[in-house]
Design an enzyme around this catalytic site. Structure first.
Site, PDB file in Angstrom:
ATOM      1  N   TYR A 183      -8.367  -2.464 -12.469  1.00 53.23           N
ATOM      2  CA  TYR A 183      -8.218  -3.523 -11.463  1.00 53.23           C
ATOM      3  C   TYR A 183      -9.568  -3.834 -10.810  1.00 53.23           C
ATOM      4  O   TYR A 183      -9.996  -4.990 -10.730  1.00 53.23           O
ATOM      5  CB  TYR A 183      -7.211  -3.042 -10.427  1.00 53.23           C
ATOM      6  CG  TYR A 183      -7.004  -3.908  -9.203  1.00 53.23           C
ATOM      7  CD1 TYR A 183      -6.406  -5.162  -9.311  1.00 53.23           C
ATOM      8  CD2 TYR A 183      -7.376  -3.456  -7.933  1.00 53.23           C
ATOM      9  CE1 TYR A 183      -6.180  -5.938  -8.165  1.00 53.23           C
ATOM     10  CE2 TYR A 183      -7.149  -4.215  -6.799  1.00 53.23           C
ATOM     11  CZ  TYR A 183      -6.554  -5.457  -6.918  1.00 53.23           C
ATOM     12  OH  TYR A 183      -6.338  -6.226  -5.800  1.00 53.23           O
ATOM     13  N   THR A 223       7.141   4.723   0.836  1.00 53.83           N
ATOM     14  CA  THR A 223       7.407   5.812  -0.120  1.00 53.83           C
ATOM     15  C   THR A 223       6.632   7.076   0.271  1.00 53.83           C
ATOM     16  O   THR A 223       6.951   8.158  -0.187  1.00 53.83           O
ATOM     17  CB  THR A 223       7.037   5.414  -1.579  1.00 53.83           C
ATOM     18  OG1 THR A 223       5.613   5.216  -1.639  1.00 53.83           O
ATOM     19  CG2 THR A 223       7.756   4.160  -2.026  1.00 53.83           C
ATOM     20  N   THR A 239       1.268  -6.770   3.314  1.00 51.59           N
ATOM     21  CA  THR A 239       2.317  -7.668   2.828  1.00 51.59           C
ATOM     22  C   THR A 239       3.614  -6.855   2.750  1.00 51.59           C
ATOM     23  O   THR A 239       3.578  -5.618   2.819  1.00 51.59           O
ATOM     24  CB  THR A 239       1.969  -8.170   1.423  1.00 51.59           C
ATOM     25  OG1 THR A 239       1.920  -7.026   0.573  1.00 51.59           O
ATOM     26  CG2 THR A 239       0.631  -8.884   1.391  1.00 51.59           C
TER      27      THR A 239
END
Ligand SMILES: NC(=O)c1ccc[n+]([C@@H]2O[C@H](COP(=O)([O-])OP(=O)(O)OC[C@H]3O[C@@H](n4cnc5c(N)ncnc54)[C@H](OP(=O)(O)O)[C@@H]3O)[C@@H](O)[C@H]2O)c1
Length: 260
Positions: free
Chosen positions: A149, A193, A184
Site C-alpha cells: 500500500y 476490534t 471513518t
C-alpha cells in the site's frame, strides 16, 4: 457559492461517512455539480440524491471503466473543472512474504487508479482545472505491515509531481493530500476490534486526535480551488503525525493489519 456552474468528479465516494463522500458533500455545498463514482451503486445513488449530483459506476483500477466514465461526462456535461481521486484501499503486506496477487491488488487500486483517472479526466478539464489525489502517510513514513500500500501511494506521489510538471504549462494543477489515520466508520469498526490500539496510535499524533473525513475534504477542496496556487504539492494533513514515529507491529495485537 465559489463552485457555482462547475462540474466536479470524485472517485471513491460510495461509503457514507468516508472521505470521498465528505469531499462530494463539500464540493456540492459550494455549488458544484458532482459526478460521484465507485464500484457499488446503492451508497452512490443515496449520495447523488442528497447532493443533487450524478452517480456513475466505475472501478478506478479498470482502465476501460475510467475511459467509459470520461465518455459519459463528456457527453452529459461537455467538460470538467475538478477531479478528486479518493478511491484507495490498504492491503496488509510484508516485504518478504507478499503474494504477487496482493501486490497487484494494492498497486491497481492505489497507483493505476489515480494514473487512469488523470489520463482520462484531464482531457476534459477547462481552464484552471485541477486534479487532487488522496494519498497516505504510509507513502512518506513507512508503516510496518503496509509495504504494498505504502509503495503504491509513494508511486502515486511521484505520479502527481510528474503530472504537475507536464500539465502545469497547460494551466492545470495536480496535487495530493497526504492524510494520517482518518476516523471513518470503517476505521471506527477496525478500532473496535482492538480498542487498546487507539491510544498506541494517538499518542504519536502531536494534535492528539485522528483526522475526520471533513478535515481531509476541506484540504482537498482547497487544493482543487482556483484560489490555491499549489502544484505538485504533497500536503500532509495529519495533526503533525508525519513528524513522529509509526508504531511497530510488535506493539500491536498479532494479525491486526489484516483486519484493515
Ligand atoms: N481511512 C484512513 O485512515 C486513511 C488514511 C490515509 C489515507 N487514506 C486514503 O484516503 C482515501 C479514502 O479512504 P477512506 O478510508 O476514507 O475510504 P472511504 O471513502 O470510506 O471508502 C473507500 C471508497 O473507495 C471506493 N473504492 C474502493 N475501491 C475502489 C475501486 N477499485 N474503484 C472505485 N472506487 C473504489 C469504495 O467504494 P466501493 O467499494 O463501492 O468501490 C469507497 O467508496 C483512500 O485513498 C485511502 O487510501 C485513508
Amino acid at each position: 457559492m465559489k463552485f457555482a456552474g462547475k462540474i466536479a468528479t470524485v472517485f471513491g465516494a460510495s461509503s457514507e461517512g468516508g472521505t470521498g463522500w465528505a469531499i462530494a458533500e463539500v464540493l456540492a455545498g459550494h455549488g458544484a455539480h458532482v459526478v460521484v463514482s465507485a464500484r457499488s451503486m446503492p451508497g452512490l445513488e443515496r449520495l447523488a440524491e442528497r447532493i443533487g449530483g450524478t452517480a456513475v459506476r466505475c472501478d478506478v483500477a479498470v482502465e476501460e471503466d475510467v475511459a467509459a466514465k470520461a465518455a459519459f461526462i463528456k457527453e452529459r456535461f461537455g467538460h470538467l473543472d475538478i477531479v478528486i481521486v479518493s478511491a484507495g484501499q490498504p492491503v496488509a503486506s510484508s516485504v518478504i512474504d507478499s503474494p504477487f496477487e496482493d501486490l497487484l491488488r494494492a498497486t491497481a487500486i492505489n497507483y493505476f487508479g489515480p494514473f487512469f483517472a488523470i489520463k482520462h479526466m484531464v482531457p476534459l478539464l477547462r481552464a484552471e482545472g485541477s486534479v487532487t489525489v488522496i494519498s497516505s502517510l504510509a507513502s512518506t513514513n513507512p508503516i510496518e505491515g503496509q509495504v504494498a500500500y505504502g509503495a503504491a501511494k509513494a508511486a502515486t506521489n511521484a505520479l502527481v509531481q510528474y503530472a504537475a510538471i507536464e500539465l502545469g504549462p497547460k494551466g492545470f494543477r495536480v496535487n495530493a493530500v497526504v492524510p494520517g489515520s482518518i476516523e471513518t466508520p470503517l476505521l471506527t469498526q477496525f478500532l473496535a476490534t482492538a480498542p487498546e490500539i487507539r491510544d498506541t496510535y494517538i499518542k504519536e499524533i502531536p494534535s492528539r486526535r485522528y483526522a475526520t473525513a471533513l478535515d481531509i475534504a476541506n484540504a482537498a477542496v482547497w487544493m482543487a480551488s482556483p484560489e490555491c496556487f499549489a502544484n505538485g504539492t504533497l500536503l500532509h494533513v495529519d495533526g503533525g503525525n508525519y513528524l513522529t514515529r509509526q508504531p511497530y507491529l510488535s506493539e500491536l495485537p498479532e494479525g491486526i493489519m489484516s483486519k484493515l
